[in-house]
Enzyme design. Sequence first.
Site, PDB file in Angstrom:
ATOM      1  CB  SER A   1      -1.003   0.078   1.253  1.00 25.25           C
ATOM      2  OG  SER A   1      -1.404   1.260   1.460  1.00 25.25           O
TER       3      SER A   1
ATOM      4  CE1 TYR B 222      -4.041  -1.849   4.820  1.00 28.06           C
ATOM      5  CE2 TYR B 222      -3.195   0.290   4.633  1.00 28.06           C
ATOM      6  CZ  TYR B 222      -3.753  -0.838   3.803  1.00 28.06           C
ATOM      7  OH  TYR B 222      -3.695  -0.998   2.651  1.00 28.06           O
TER       8      TYR B 222
END
Length: 296
Positions: A152, A165
Site C-alpha cells: 500500500s 495498517y
Amino acid sequence: MKLDGKVAIITGGGSGLGRESSLLFSSEGAKVVVFDINADRADATVKLVAEQGGQAVAVHGDVRVEADVKRGVETAVAEFGKLDIMFANAGIVSRGGVPSVLGGEHLDFQDFPEEDWHKVIDTNLTGVFLCAKHAVPALRANGGGTIIATSSAASFAAYHSISPYSASKAGVNGLVRGLSLDLGKYGIRVNALAPTHGMSPNFLMDQGADVVGQSYEQMQVAMQPGPWDPGVSPIPLKVGRPPAITDNAKVALFLASDDSGYMSGVVLPSTDGGTLARVAIQFEEDTPHPWYDQEG
C-alpha cells in the site's frame, strides 16, 4: 496472452482488486483459484470468470489460518496440475480507517484494541508469509514462478488513523525484499504492488456488503453531477478519467507475467499519479515564501 497456461491463486479474490485481477488474469489465459474468506463472493467471482470463458475454482478460506492456505495451494495443484503465481492480495484496514465518510469508527491510538492490532498484522503480514511459505514447494516443483503481494501507499507515507495498517504493509515490503534473496535460487520472483488510488470501497465495508466493482474515485463521480474533473482531483497527474481498480490489476498482471521476468524484490507504486512524489509541505505554485527574499 500474457499468462497462457499459467495457474494462479488470488487471495481476497471475491471482491475489489482480487476480483478484478481474477478476471484479468483469466482473460490473459490463466486458470485461477479464487481464495476468499467470504464463500459467496468467491463463488460469484468464479461465475464471472466462467462467463468470460475462463476456468476458475473457489476456495473458502482465511489467510490467517495456515491449514486454509495450505488447502488453497493443494487445490490449485489438484485441479490444475501446478502453481505458477501466488498473489497474496487479501487485506483489511485497521479500525478507524480512512475515509471516515464510509462510516468508519474514529479511534485515538491509545484506545486501539490489542486484538485489532493482531487481526490486522495476522491478515496483512502473516497472511502474506503463509501464502509464500506454502506456495514455495509447488513453485519449486514447477521449476520456479512468482509471488506477488499487495502492499500500500501507506507503507511509504503516513495516513491519519491507520498506523497499524501502515505498519503491516511496511512489513510486507520488508518481507518481499528478504524473500527475493532467499527464493531467487529456486527461480522464484517476489514482488509487490503498492496502490495509492483506484481501489475499491469494499475495503472499508463489512464483509457481507455488496461488491461495488468500482474505485473510490469512480464512485465519487457517480455521486456528483457532471463528469470527472481532473482539475479538482488531488492527484498530481491530470488525465481525463478517474483511476480504476483495473489500473492496479494491470500492474499485478505485469508482475505476474514474463514482462517483469527479471524483476524481484521490488515494491511498485501503482495508480500513484505522482502522489508519493510530493514533499511533506505543499506550496501553491508562484506563492512567495516568507523566508525567501524574492529580490535575491
